[in-house]
Write an enzyme that holds these catalytic residues in place. Sequence first.
Site, short mmCIF file in Angstrom:
data_model
loop_
_atom_site.label_atom_id
_atom_site.label_comp_id
_atom_site.label_asym_id
_atom_site.label_seq_id
_atom_site.Cartn_x
_atom_site.Cartn_y
_atom_site.Cartn_z
N THR A 198 0.77 -1.08 0.00
CA THR A 198 0.23 -0.11 -0.01
C THR A 198 0.74 1.34 -0.08
O THR A 198 2.01 1.35 0.78
CB THR A 198 -0.80 -0.02 1.20
OG1 THR A 198 -1.46 1.11 1.38
CG2 THR A 198 -0.17 -0.34 2.46
N GLU B 119 -5.14 -3.21 4.22
CA GLU B 119 -4.78 -3.78 5.35
C GLU B 119 -5.77 -4.71 5.59
O GLU B 119 -5.74 -5.61 6.77
CB GLU B 119 -4.38 -2.77 6.63
CG GLU B 119 -3.16 -2.12 6.26
CD GLU B 119 -3.13 -0.79 5.42
OE1 GLU B 119 -4.39 -0.66 4.61
OE2 GLU B 119 -2.20 -0.05 5.56
N LYS C 156 -8.75 21.65 10.30
CA LYS C 156 -8.90 22.09 11.79
C LYS C 156 -9.02 23.57 11.79
O LYS C 156 -8.04 24.26 11.52
CB LYS C 156 -7.86 21.41 12.72
CG LYS C 156 -7.87 20.08 12.86
CD LYS C 156 -6.73 19.50 13.70
CE LYS C 156 -7.08 18.08 13.67
NZ LYS C 156 -5.71 17.03 13.70
N TRP D 264 -13.55 20.58 13.69
CA TRP D 264 -13.02 19.94 12.63
C TRP D 264 -14.10 20.00 11.53
O TRP D 264 -15.36 20.01 11.59
CB TRP D 264 -12.91 18.31 12.90
CG TRP D 264 -11.94 17.86 13.69
CD1 TRP D 264 -11.17 18.89 14.35
CD2 TRP D 264 -11.66 16.69 14.12
NE1 TRP D 264 -10.10 18.16 15.12
CE2 TRP D 264 -10.56 16.73 14.99
CE3 TRP D 264 -12.06 15.21 13.83
CZ2 TRP D 264 -9.61 15.63 15.63
CZ3 TRP D 264 -11.15 14.12 14.29
CH2 TRP D 264 -10.02 14.41 15.29
#
Length: 538
Positions: A180, A327, A437, A442
């Site tokens: 990856t 993964e 941010k 957020w």
Amino acid sequence: MDGLMMDYPLTIAHLFDRVGRFFPRTELVTRRPDKSIHRSSYGDFHARAQKLANALQRLGVKPGDRVATLGWNTQRHLEAYFAVPLSGAVLHTLNPRLSATDLAYIMNHAGDQVLLVDDVLYPVFERFAHEVKPKHVIVWGHGGPVPPNTIDYEQLIEPEIPSFAVPRIEENQALGLCYTSGTTGRPKGVVYSHRAVVLHSMVSAMPDSLGLGQADVMMPVVPMFHVNAWGLPFTAVMTGTKQVFPGPHLDPASLLGLIASEKVTFTAGVPTLWLGILDALDKNPGAFDTSSLKAMVVGGAAAPQSMIEAFEKRHKLNVLHAWGMTETTPLGTVSRLKPHLDGRPDAERFKTRASQGLAVPFVDVRAVGESGAPVAWDGKSMGELQVRGPWVARSYFQNPVEADKFTMDGWFRTGDIVTFDAEGYMRITDRSKDVIKSGGEWISSVELENALMGHPAVKEAAVVGLPHPKWTERPVACVVLREGATATPAELREFLEPMFAKYCLPDAFVFMAAIPRSAAGKFLKSALREQLKDYKLE
Ligand code: AMP
């Protein structure tokens, strides 16, 4: 305790035997580089994969050795998918879209002994051939002579017998290896075990997961070098499903042609692919017969809600949104409506379908907030997604540096920022490094992008946070307009206003010809931030 079950290893040897025995006449179809169609069957595949396994043994491939492939989606690639692990070796798929530097690094890090390469991808190999040392290079050719010092695949397997004595394979033995490539640092290898792939196939095939059966016709458009085409070739062999391989031709007209001629029921790919298909369908009404299609799986990046709606409303096509990672083999979540949500108004239904959905069986999920504790499942609280399960990586291949991705209590830290609603539907709001941010809040770049891509003039949009003296960061939208379409920053801002709190609205809109992409076709935000580094916010 006595009276228990047999200790039967979960390996793909069983899937292979079964498909050869029960589905020898089920078709495998491949589009060749010259666009002609190659028709074959699981019976033929079953014989040829065993010939390949014998040939690999003759070449000296030993259990545990890595055998690399550099190939498009083809029947021959499927032969390698089975022959390599059946011989006890490890199938290492290489992504031809990576840079020569990365490919050389990956082959050397993996210690690949053999390379199987498509003739049309041989020029990619030539760019880094001098830096790697496979003992044998085998070319998937099409009749012509193969390059010097390489072996022609057909000539290699031709003299072998179509019967291979499979050595004992343990279920926790390595089957495959896929790297990856993050946007920072070196690519990391993920090792898949037989057990992981078998269990992943079983859960993928379930009707409320991806859903695949013997009556389906499955066309993987997601490449076989990208997390094993999301495991679909393995799943389809398990279920005895006909497979259609598009080879190197991934343009909308070629794919739509195969969907019509082969009566494809199930296909899968990344959002950019489906945006291209949507465009082709919109521009050529009635030109392509897509009536056989039951599900188009989209994953790898967030699917815009507007795209899911457009397919359904304009073309009666069902887009199924799923989330996963290299993964996680990769299936983690799938967005299907629970029955009681199906009757809700369109706006709500589509909003839920555009979420990344519910975790599939055997995948545990939690979102961990800044305090280190799991956040509430209220649809608002954001946290980093952590997952665990039988097909989630425990570590990277020979890479102690990234050990902090794996928590002490047995979870994998995905780096995705998510919310869960009370029903359990997960929504990705960002990659942790992309979240914006601003003044202690957020802001989700993904939500802004998806909303912008719902504007009729916008072809693509990517939102990044740029440094701001007062607010730390502020969102800036990078926009690619559709051919011939126009829109001003004020119009786009007005379009977003009803959907977002004021502080979330982008401070600026930058129009560009294209958004930089990664080798997997995803927006490359690090490159965008680099491109905009001298941009001054008001
Ligand atoms: P890869 O390992 O290259 O497949 O990348 C995995 C990453 O792609 C995930 O961690 C997510 O950030 C992103 N991703 C995959 N599927 C989705 C999805 N359906 N929506 C949003 N992001 C996704």
